[in-house]
Write a protein that holds these residues in place. Sequence first.
Motif, mmCIF file in Angstrom:
data_model
loop_
_atom_site.group_PDB
_atom_site.id
_atom_site.type_symbol
_atom_site.label_atom_id
_atom_site.label_comp_id
_atom_site.label_asym_id
_atom_site.label_seq_id
_atom_site.Cartn_x
_atom_site.Cartn_y
_atom_site.Cartn_z
ATOM 1 N N HIS A 1 51.164 46.237 34.175
ATOM 2 C CA HIS A 1 51.549 45.411 35.318
ATOM 3 C C HIS A 1 52.016 46.320 36.458
ATOM 4 C CE1 HIS A 1 54.068 41.801 37.020
ATOM 5 N NE2 HIS A 1 53.087 42.163 37.810
ATOM 6 N N ALA A 2 52.766 47.371 36.132
ATOM 7 C CA ALA A 2 53.261 48.292 37.164
ATOM 8 C C ALA A 2 52.097 49.057 37.809
ATOM 9 C CB ALA A 2 54.281 49.258 36.563
ATOM 10 N N LEU A 3 51.143 49.502 37.000
ATOM 11 C CA LEU A 3 49.967 50.210 37.559
ATOM 12 C C LEU A 3 49.180 49.266 38.473
ATOM 13 C CD1 LEU A 3 48.710 52.143 34.377
ATOM 14 C CD2 LEU A 3 49.669 53.188 36.441
ATOM 15 N N GLN B 1 48.094 47.750 46.175
ATOM 16 C CA GLN B 1 48.635 48.092 47.503
ATOM 17 C C GLN B 1 47.667 48.964 48.303
ATOM 18 O OE1 GLN B 1 52.579 49.788 46.873
ATOM 19 N NE2 GLN B 1 53.196 48.028 45.666
ATOM 20 N N SER B 2 46.584 49.409 47.667
ATOM 21 C CA SER B 2 45.657 50.327 48.332
ATOM 22 C C SER B 2 44.644 49.589 49.207
ATOM 23 C CB SER B 2 44.901 51.145 47.278
ATOM 24 O OG SER B 2 43.913 51.923 47.911
ATOM 25 N N GLN B 3 44.418 50.152 50.391
ATOM 26 C CA GLN B 3 43.387 49.628 51.304
ATOM 27 C C GLN B 3 41.992 49.839 50.716
ATOM 28 O OE1 GLN B 3 44.109 48.158 54.221
ATOM 29 N NE2 GLN B 3 46.296 48.488 53.929
ATOM 30 N N GLN B 4 41.875 50.774 49.786
ATOM 31 C CA GLN B 4 40.548 51.114 49.256
ATOM 32 C C GLN B 4 40.063 50.117 48.206
ATOM 33 O OE1 GLN B 4 39.602 55.289 48.481
ATOM 34 N NE2 GLN B 4 41.718 55.821 48.949
ATOM 35 N N LEU B 5 40.960 49.215 47.795
ATOM 36 C CA LEU B 5 40.606 48.300 46.709
ATOM 37 C C LEU B 5 39.856 47.077 47.219
ATOM 38 C CD1 LEU B 5 41.053 47.699 43.606
ATOM 39 C CD2 LEU B 5 42.879 46.178 44.364
ATOM 40 N N ASP B 6 38.738 46.737 46.561
ATOM 41 C CA ASP B 6 38.131 45.427 46.800
ATOM 42 C C ASP B 6 38.694 44.433 45.791
ATOM 43 O OD1 ASP B 6 36.428 46.020 49.005
ATOM 44 O OD2 ASP B 6 35.250 47.252 47.630
ATOM 45 N N GLN B 7 38.471 44.688 44.497
ATOM 46 C CA GLN B 7 38.970 43.752 43.478
ATOM 47 C C GLN B 7 39.444 44.535 42.263
ATOM 48 O OE1 GLN B 7 39.264 40.196 43.594
ATOM 49 N NE2 GLN B 7 40.480 40.717 41.797
ATOM 50 N N LEU B 8 40.603 44.142 41.759
ATOM 51 C CA LEU B 8 41.117 44.712 40.509
ATOM 52 C C LEU B 8 40.885 43.720 39.377
ATOM 53 C CD1 LEU B 8 42.773 46.889 38.937
ATOM 54 C CD2 LEU B 8 44.835 45.607 39.570
ATOM 55 N N TYR B 9 40.389 44.232 38.255
ATOM 56 C CA TYR B 9 40.250 43.458 37.020
ATOM 57 C C TYR B 9 41.143 44.093 35.973
ATOM 58 C CZ TYR B 9 36.092 41.751 39.381
ATOM 59 O OH TYR B 9 35.245 41.198 40.303
ATOM 60 N N LEU C 1 47.965 39.340 40.474
ATOM 61 C CA LEU C 1 47.477 40.417 41.352
ATOM 62 C C LEU C 1 45.995 40.680 41.201
ATOM 63 C CD1 LEU C 1 50.215 42.987 40.259
ATOM 64 C CD2 LEU C 1 50.257 41.653 42.370
ATOM 65 N N ALA C 2 45.448 40.306 40.059
ATOM 66 C CA ALA C 2 44.102 40.736 39.681
ATOM 67 C C ALA C 2 43.423 39.609 38.924
ATOM 68 C CB ALA C 2 44.211 41.969 38.779
ATOM 69 N N ILE C 3 42.185 39.855 38.537
ATOM 70 C CA ILE C 3 41.489 38.896 37.669
ATOM 71 C C ILE C 3 41.585 39.431 36.246
ATOM 72 C CG2 ILE C 3 39.241 37.874 37.101
ATOM 73 C CD1 ILE C 3 38.563 38.041 40.112
ATOM 74 N N ASN C 4 42.210 38.651 35.371
ATOM 75 C CA ASN C 4 42.302 39.067 33.973
ATOM 76 C C ASN C 4 41.015 38.704 33.245
ATOM 77 O OD1 ASN C 4 44.899 40.016 34.261
ATOM 78 N ND2 ASN C 4 45.874 38.291 33.220
ATOM 79 N N LEU C 5 40.526 39.622 32.426
ATOM 80 C CA LEU C 5 39.334 39.380 31.614
ATOM 81 C C LEU C 5 39.749 39.409 30.155
ATOM 82 C CD1 LEU C 5 36.987 41.928 33.454
ATOM 83 C CD2 LEU C 5 37.121 39.454 33.839
ATOM 84 N N PRO C 6 39.225 38.471 29.347
ATOM 85 C CA PRO C 6 39.648 38.443 27.946
ATOM 86 C C PRO C 6 38.995 39.566 27.138
ATOM 87 C CG PRO C 6 37.952 36.787 28.339
ATOM 88 C CD PRO C 6 38.239 37.440 29.674
ATOM 89 N N GLY C 7 39.603 39.904 26.007
ATOM 90 C CA GLY C 7 38.966 40.848 25.086
ATOM 91 C C GLY C 7 39.868 41.992 24.702
#
Length: 424
Positions: free
Chosen positions: A13-15, A21-29, A40-46
């Motif tokens: 969660h901290a990472l 916060q980065s401008q370079q990010l489109d999407q975090l999974y 903050l992100a899209i969680n994927l199962p597994g």
Amino acid sequence: MNVLLLGSGGREHALAWKIVQSQQLDQLYCLPGNPGTAQLAINLPGNPSDFATVRQALLDHQVDLLVVGPEEPLVKGIRDQVEADPALQHVGIVGPGTAGARLEGSKEFAKCFMERHGIPTAAYRSFGAEDLEAAKEFLKTLKPPYVLKADGLAAGKGVLILEDYAEACAELTEMFGGKFGLAGSRVVIEEFLSGIEASVFVLTDGVHYLTLPEAKDYKRIGEGDTGLNTGGMGSVSPVPFADQEFMSKVEDRIIRPTVAGLAKDGIPYKGFIFIGLMNCSGDPYVIEYNVRMGDPETESVMMRIQSDFLGHLKAAAAGTLDQETMQTDPRTALSVILVSGGYPEAYQKGFPIAGVPTAVEDGIVFHAGTALKEGELVTQGGRVLSCSVLAGSIEQAQQKAYSLAEGVTFEGMYYRRDIGNDLR
Ligand code: AMP
Ligand code: GLY
């Protein structure tokens, strides 16, 4: 840039909080992530250690950068598998291959590595089950307390520190007998180091490196460092005794020889190196290496990083860390972990959690072991939440973190009230 972060704890969660916060990010999974990362992100199962699952996620979401939180996928070879896959050649990876992951996966390998490269660590010898008598003889040459370490990964439980020779011999026999499964089929016996511990974190591309803020972890369940060992009950960064003089010894004697040693041994390494060290009268000695960030240290360390952390991660994967500089907040970050009653022994899950604030100035409650059950936040692990703050002094940080902690409630909730006291 699309990023996939593996793991589900407070560290992740901290990472995630820092990466978004980065401008370079489109999407975090996040795979699988937790209710905190879901904000903050899209969680994927597994299962993050299952290569087929990770591979599918990398392809489905056009991921450019894979960041591995926990050690298990690394020790199991996630990097080697991604690198060998023709469809995944464009994916950058933060985390070493199996060769580098042995720094954490085998204590004997780590000790040999340090010996080979002149890195200060406790004197040791390692033994297999067939050497039980020789191991007992070696113990006789040491002064108590005796330090026994199962060679392999043993879920953080593989280190025993014993005051008594007969007890040490009995434990040794049990370790060879399978107490820690295969992890204990070889045992490192080493000299006891007395001093104060600190955790130092390095991000390397195998040639260059950035040193992250250091931290102190509070491992025992009870106040005053008493009782059973846990995954970690709190953390503080910076560590006052890790001043410039001490950190320059760490850099000269440990960090530089470690990065150079990996290169010399032909082990490409792009990822984190977590150096657990002991300050013995002003001189640093390595207690252990881990090939990932620490938990709960990350919860405090991320609060202090001001520069573009995702930029640093991308550069580590690309081999261009020489072009990056890390900016850090000089203030004190402090994290208090809220745990389930009974932890680190048996505990119940599924209790409703109330009072987790959504926005706090210079503070956040990171999720570590939580779940959503019919829309309600409930406990799901031993370590449940991390109350993490940034303030001008340790005292102010304590006040702020403990006032966050007091606002949260769940049945059986426990936390140490002395995080940071020893550093004031
Ligand atoms: P590890 O699992 O390697 O982190 O070890 C667990 C804990 O055991 C460390 O955090 C230290 O507190 C302690 N420890 C490990 N090795 C030594 C040593 N040689 N001397 C003193 N304490 C040690
Ligand atoms: N906090 C110690 C660890 O993550 O291993």
